[in-house]
Design a protein around this motif. Structure first.
Motif, mmCIF file in Angstrom:
data_model
loop_
_atom_site.group_PDB
_atom_site.id
_atom_site.type_symbol
_atom_site.label_atom_id
_atom_site.label_comp_id
_atom_site.label_asym_id
_atom_site.label_seq_id
_atom_site.Cartn_x
_atom_site.Cartn_y
_atom_site.Cartn_z
ATOM 1 N N ARG A 146 -1.476 48.661 -81.515
ATOM 2 C CA ARG A 146 -2.070 47.395 -80.879
ATOM 3 C C ARG A 146 -3.415 47.755 -80.026
ATOM 4 O O ARG A 146 -4.027 48.603 -80.295
ATOM 5 C CB ARG A 146 -1.143 46.711 -80.397
ATOM 6 N N TYR A 149 -6.729 48.669 -81.085
ATOM 7 C CA TYR A 149 -7.159 48.112 -82.405
ATOM 8 C C TYR A 149 -7.408 46.717 -82.566
ATOM 9 O O TYR A 149 -7.920 46.146 -83.603
ATOM 10 C CB TYR A 149 -5.757 48.433 -83.229
ATOM 11 N N ALA A 150 -6.731 45.942 -81.526
ATOM 12 C CA ALA A 150 -7.392 44.605 -81.518
ATOM 13 C C ALA A 150 -8.562 44.287 -81.442
ATOM 14 O O ALA A 150 -8.999 43.130 -81.628
ATOM 15 C CB ALA A 150 -6.187 43.852 -80.477
ATOM 16 N N HIS A 151 -9.535 45.306 -80.993
ATOM 17 C CA HIS A 151 -11.005 44.699 -80.746
ATOM 18 C C HIS A 151 -11.774 45.284 -82.033
ATOM 19 O O HIS A 151 -12.872 44.817 -82.063
ATOM 20 C CB HIS A 151 -11.251 45.622 -79.499
ATOM 21 N N GLN A 153 -12.883 44.289 -85.508
ATOM 22 C CA GLN A 153 -13.115 43.216 -86.450
ATOM 23 C C GLN A 153 -13.639 43.771 -87.667
ATOM 24 O O GLN A 153 -14.751 44.201 -87.845
ATOM 25 C CB GLN A 153 -14.096 42.203 -85.736
ATOM 26 N N LEU A 160 -4.867 45.936 -87.636
ATOM 27 C CA LEU A 160 -3.578 45.646 -86.961
ATOM 28 C C LEU A 160 -2.689 45.387 -88.061
ATOM 29 O O LEU A 160 -3.156 44.673 -89.108
ATOM 30 C CB LEU A 160 -3.560 44.229 -86.011
#
Length: 204
Positions: A146, A149-151, A153, A160
């Motif tokens: 997480r 990786y959430a940043h 796009q 994710l």
């Protein structure tokens, strides 16, 4: 002939899991080409019976293999062999070197021989397993990346894993020999993963 990965311990280009595959590619090259391999000290030297190498050399001969190119292990070996045939003395590799399991299945024994835990760590792992899993059930290990990786796009390399796909896979496994399973969950964002698993009623 020296083949090295001078950035092996640089976490900007892969953390420990990535470093395992980068180092293993060096071991494959050592076997297939008969070269000397070099790398900086990394966590693998502490965890496994991996001896320290001579320090990497300064060289202008660099081969970058980008993961987005989707090259197979054989294709990467061929690229390195081509550079070796040109008489390069020291070749520095850049890349992640994670291949499909069908590519590395021929090196299964080499993988196991390479990544043998040091005895004191193996003893600790064995004791922990006996404590947490006294009946010797199968253990399902899931790693949920997480945080950073959430940043990313629409990135083709860093994405994710949807939590629902994890639950679906666990449900399917529950219908097989893993019926008495234990789930070992690891993540760089445990609080959110704990919330998800707890809300779903999935024990771990």
């Amino acid at each position: 002939m020296i083949i090295q990965i001078s950035d092996l311990n640089d976490e900007r280009f892969g953390r420990f899991g990535n470093q395992l595959f980068k180092y293993f590619f060096l071991k494959v090259l050592e076997r297939e080409i008969g070269c000397e391999i070099r790398h900086p000290r990394w966590l693998g030297n502490l965890a496994f019976d991996i001896p320290a190498s001579a320090p990497p050399e300064q060289t202008e001969d660099v081969l970058v293999i980008h993961p987005a190119d989707g090259l197979t292990l054989g294709q990467c070996l061929a690229l390195v062999a081509e550079r070796v045939s040109l008489g390069v003395r020291t070749l520095d590799l850049k890349g992640f070197f994670q291949f499909h399991t069908r590519d590395i299945s021929n090196y299964k024994e080499l993988f196991f021989d390479t990544f043998k835990f040091k005895p004191h760590l193996l003893a600790q792992i064995t004791d922990a397993l006996k404590l947490q899993n006294p009946n010797g059930h199968n253990v399902i290990t899931t790693h949920l990346r997480r945080s950073d990786y959430a940043h990313y796009q629409d990135n083709p390399l860093f994405w994710l894993t949807p939590i629902e796909s994890v639950f679906k896979s666990l449900e399917l496994l529950g219908r097989t020999s893993y019926s008495g399973r234990l789930i070992y969950l690891c993540s760089d964002d445990m609080p959110s993963c704990v919330r998800e698993f707890t809300a779903k009623g999935v024990p771990f």
